[in-house]
Every structure is written in structure tokens, then in C-alpha cells.
Write an enzyme that holds these catalytic residues in place. Sequence first.
Site, PDB file in Angstrom:
ATOM      1  N   MET A  32      -1.192  86.653   5.585  1.00  0.00           N
ATOM      2  CA  MET A  32      -1.510  85.237   5.373  1.00  0.00           C
ATOM      3  C   MET A  32      -0.574  84.680   4.300  1.00  0.00           C
ATOM      4  SD  MET A  32      -5.534  84.754   6.038  1.00  0.00           S
ATOM      5  CE  MET A  32      -6.158  85.254   4.462  1.00  0.00           C
ATOM      6  N   HIS A  64       2.107  93.936   0.523  1.00  0.00           N
ATOM      7  CA  HIS A  64       2.653  93.530   1.833  1.00  0.00           C
ATOM      8  C   HIS A  64       4.041  94.145   2.044  1.00  0.00           C
ATOM      9  CE1 HIS A  64       0.104  89.868   0.855  1.00  0.00           C
ATOM     10  NE2 HIS A  64      -0.398  90.256   2.010  1.00  0.00           N
TER      11      HIS A  64
HETATM   12  O1  PAF Z   1      -5.513  90.943   5.522  1.00  0.00           O
HETATM   13  C1  PAF Z   1      -5.102  89.785   5.803  1.00  0.00           C
HETATM   14  O2  PAF Z   1      -4.184  89.260   5.176  1.00  0.00           O
HETATM   15  C2  PAF Z   1      -5.746  89.015   6.939  1.00  0.00           C
HETATM   16  O3  PAF Z   1      -7.111  89.292   7.030  1.00  0.00           O
HETATM   17  C3  PAF Z   1      -5.050  89.249   8.293  1.00  0.00           C
HETATM   18  C4  PAF Z   1      -5.180  90.690   8.748  1.00  0.00           C
HETATM   19  C5  PAF Z   1      -3.582  88.850   8.212  1.00  0.00           C
HETATM   20  C6  PAF Z   1      -5.721  88.365   9.373  1.00  0.00           C
HETATM   21  O4  PAF Z   1      -5.639  87.021   9.075  1.00  0.00           O
END
Ligand code: PAF
Length: 285
Positions: free
Chosen positions: A32, A39
Amino acid sequence: MKIPIVRTLSALQKITREWRTANKEISVVPTMGALHAGHLSLVREAKSMSDKVIVTLFVNPTQFNNTKDLKSYPRSEEDDIKKLESFNIDLLYAPENHEIYPEGYATQISVSGVSEGLCGDHRPGHFNAVATVVAKLLIQTSANIALFGEKDYQQLHVIKRMVKDLDIPVRIVGCETIRETDHLAISSRNLLLSDKDRKRAPILAKTLMDAAKRIETGEPQKIVLEDSIKILRSSGFRSIEYLELRAESDLKVLEMVDEPARILASIYLGNVRLIDNVKVRFGNS
Ligand code: PAF
């Protein structure tokens, strides 16, 4: 290096069709945005596992429990793009809302069992919304592999269950939680902590890690978990939503640790909700 950015499903599918025709293995890292070291570790892992890496950036409105949370969610697309450029990914898919939820959209995925209890009790509808958007992103990207962080451990289980039950042809890879040097699990929410609370926040990870060690050496889980709650309360944490021990394989409640487990917690520090989990080893696991 500049990365290609696509915002429509048709543009995405034009590219992925070519990759699949050329027999390329495709990984996707759904996000997101507000990208941090957690990430980026998934992106690094994805690069090592496949020929092509797609990162998706979509702030999914349906998974927020209130509009205030959705509005205050950090958005930093330019910064995110800069971070991704240094990883040389193959594609950023940043769809508009209507590419995910076109007019008349009416379908929801509901995963029972693993989505119940823990965060499921405190965030009604959240995991249905996550399962639904992840299913859409997996289908839209036609990825062979999708990577998620273990920090959101219940989310990882919900996604694995959903993919298995719906025969979605993708391998779900869970990656270890990335921590600051003081052990605090990295999260975009950490930025919302006051300076004083930021100094206290690592007590959560430390308390869970100590509890895991005590349980591994055979101390009764009930006493250990009660002690952990006391430590956290006396350290300034409040509103402990849960602090529980569950089986690592399927999140079932364990009366005794006779298989690998996790201690999972959700707790507030100031107004910031922190979640974390640590492994409890059993045998050689
Ligand atoms: O973990 C996240 O950032 C969100 O829940 C995801 C998996 C991208 C779904 O919107």
C-alpha cells in the site's frame, strides 16, 4: 534506472502476457506504498527468485476500519518510486480505484477459521477486504510467486488459505520480519510514535522474545504470558488487544506447545497500534 509504471489493467496485462509467452517467472510484492526496509527486503527476495518483479501500490480503501485511518494513511508515491528505482524492478502497478473495483463491483472473499480471533476480533471485515484485494492483484498480475512479510502473520495465513482454497496458481512466500537494530519490527506506524514512545516501543519485541525463550525451556505458557502482559502494562503500553500463543501451522489455540508456535500481540503505545509476533521453537524447528 527509471521503472515502468502502469495504472490500468489493460496496460498491465499487455506486458505480463509477453512475459508469460517468453516463459518468464513473475513475482509480485503487493503493497500500500509508504515503502520501508520491510517492503524492500521483499523486493530483494523477489528479485532473487524470479525473472520479473512487479510491485503493486494500491491503498485499498475497503480494508480500513474507519475513514480517519484511511485519510491519514501515509502516501508518498514519489519517494516510493525512488526507492524502487534502486532495485531495478520491472514494473510498478499503481492502479486507480476503478481498476480494482469497477462500477457495480459486488464480490467479497471471506476466509473463515484463520481470520477469526487475534486481529480478526478487533478489525471487523478487515481480512475479507485483504483477501479480496489480494485475490484481485494476484489474478490481475498473473504472478507465479507473491511475497508477504511475516510481521502481518495472520494476514499471511489468510492469504495462504485463500490461494489454496480457490486454486489460484501462485506460490505464497512469507518473509521474516525486518527489525530495527533495537529489535522494533519495522512498520510505517512507527513514524507516528512520539520520541518518548519510540524509545519504549522495542520493549514489545524484547518481551515477546523473552517469553518465547521461557516457553521453549518448558515454563507454563499461562504464567509466561501473564508476566509478559504485566511487563508491558508497567512499561507504559495500554489496551492490549491480545497477547496469545498460537500454532505456527494454522494459528490454532495450543494448550501445550507440542509443535512450532508463535506468540502474537497487538497493543497500543499512545494512540499507535503496534503488532508483532515471534517464533517459539519446538524440537528442531
Ligand atoms: O500488507 C499490506 O500492505 C496490505 O494488507 C496488502 C497485502 C498490500 C493488501 O492491501
